[in-house]
Design a protein around this motif. Structure first.
Motif, PDB file in Angstrom:
ATOM      1  N   GLN A  28     -31.329  -5.559 -12.419  1.00 27.03           N
ATOM      2  CA  GLN A  28     -32.042  -5.742 -11.163  1.00 27.03           C
ATOM      3  C   GLN A  28     -31.808  -7.125 -10.578  1.00 27.03           C
ATOM      4  N   GLY A  71     -33.960  -3.341  -6.156  1.00 20.55           N
ATOM      5  CA  GLY A  71     -35.277  -2.844  -6.519  1.00 20.55           C
ATOM      6  C   GLY A  71     -35.247  -1.977  -7.761  1.00 20.55           C
ATOM      7  N   ASP A  75     -38.415   1.753  -6.220  1.00 20.18           N
ATOM      8  CA  ASP A  75     -38.413   0.885  -5.041  1.00 20.18           C
ATOM      9  C   ASP A  75     -37.401   1.366  -4.000  1.00 20.18           C
ATOM     10  N   HIS A  80     -32.912  -7.081  -2.531  1.00 24.43           N
ATOM     11  CA  HIS A  80     -33.638  -8.350  -2.409  1.00 24.43           C
ATOM     12  C   HIS A  80     -32.645  -9.501  -2.513  1.00 24.43           C
ATOM     13  N   THR A 122     -37.420 -10.212  -6.550  1.00 24.04           N
ATOM     14  CA  THR A 122     -38.015  -9.572  -5.382  1.00 24.04           C
ATOM     15  C   THR A 122     -38.161 -10.633  -4.301  1.00 24.04           C
ATOM     16  N   ARG A 123     -38.553 -10.220  -3.145  1.00 27.67           N
ATOM     17  CA  ARG A 123     -38.822 -11.119  -2.022  1.00 27.67           C
ATOM     18  C   ARG A 123     -40.235 -10.826  -1.545  1.00 27.67           C
ATOM     19  N   GLU A 124     -41.043 -11.872  -1.458  1.00 27.76           N
ATOM     20  CA  GLU A 124     -42.420 -11.720  -1.010  1.00 27.76           C
ATOM     21  C   GLU A 124     -42.725 -12.790   0.021  1.00 27.76           C
TER      22      GLU A 124
END
Length: 141
Positions: A28, A71, A75, A80, A122-124
């Motif tokens: 991932q 993801g 997901d 990402h 991930t991207r937040e």
């Protein structure tokens, strides 16, 4: 960490192909260690710009770097990734910035990835920057 060299072929979307390669290796998260090759109609987003610029015609990838994040299975395969590159247009003029979707390989793209099977990217949203930023997590078993 495991290294994974690969060659992308004519017509492949650079970003999509790198994400698919990481996913196919059961990972991932990865980093691009090195990347060279050629593109047609490279799409690069400059710093602070809302939309990418098309470097129309043939160009050469001078450098490629960044993170590749895909993801988890649930997901929907959402990427990402955060990739930057420098390309030289057929005139020799050099452009650099964010790799946008739609960068198509012209003849080849030769990339060395560092796969990180124990990690997930991930991207937040980040209140300090106003952008979705990298979040590094240990991968769930």
């Amino acid at each position: 960490m495991k290294t994974y060299p690969l060659r992308l072929t004519p017509g492949q979307d650079l970003r999509e192909a790198l994400e698919a390669a990481v996913r196919a290796q059961g990972c991932q998260a990865a980093f691009v260690l090195s990347g060279v090759g050629s593109l047609v109609d490279a799409r690069i987003r400059f710093a602070g710009a809302d939309e990418p610029l098309c470097i129309c015609g043939d160009s050469e990838i001078l450098s490629l770097s960044g993170t590749v994040g895909v993801g988890a299975t649930g997901d929907a395969g959402r990427g990402h990734s955060h990739l930057h590159m420098a390309v030289a247009a057929a005139t020799g003029e050099v452009f650099g910035g964010h790799v946008a979707p739609g960068c198509r390989v012209r003849t080849t793209a030769e990339v060395l990835l560092a796969l990180l099977p124990e990690w997930a990217f991930t991207r937040e949203p980040d209140a300090a920057t106003g952008h979705a930023e990298l979040v590094v997590k240990a991968r769930e078993a």
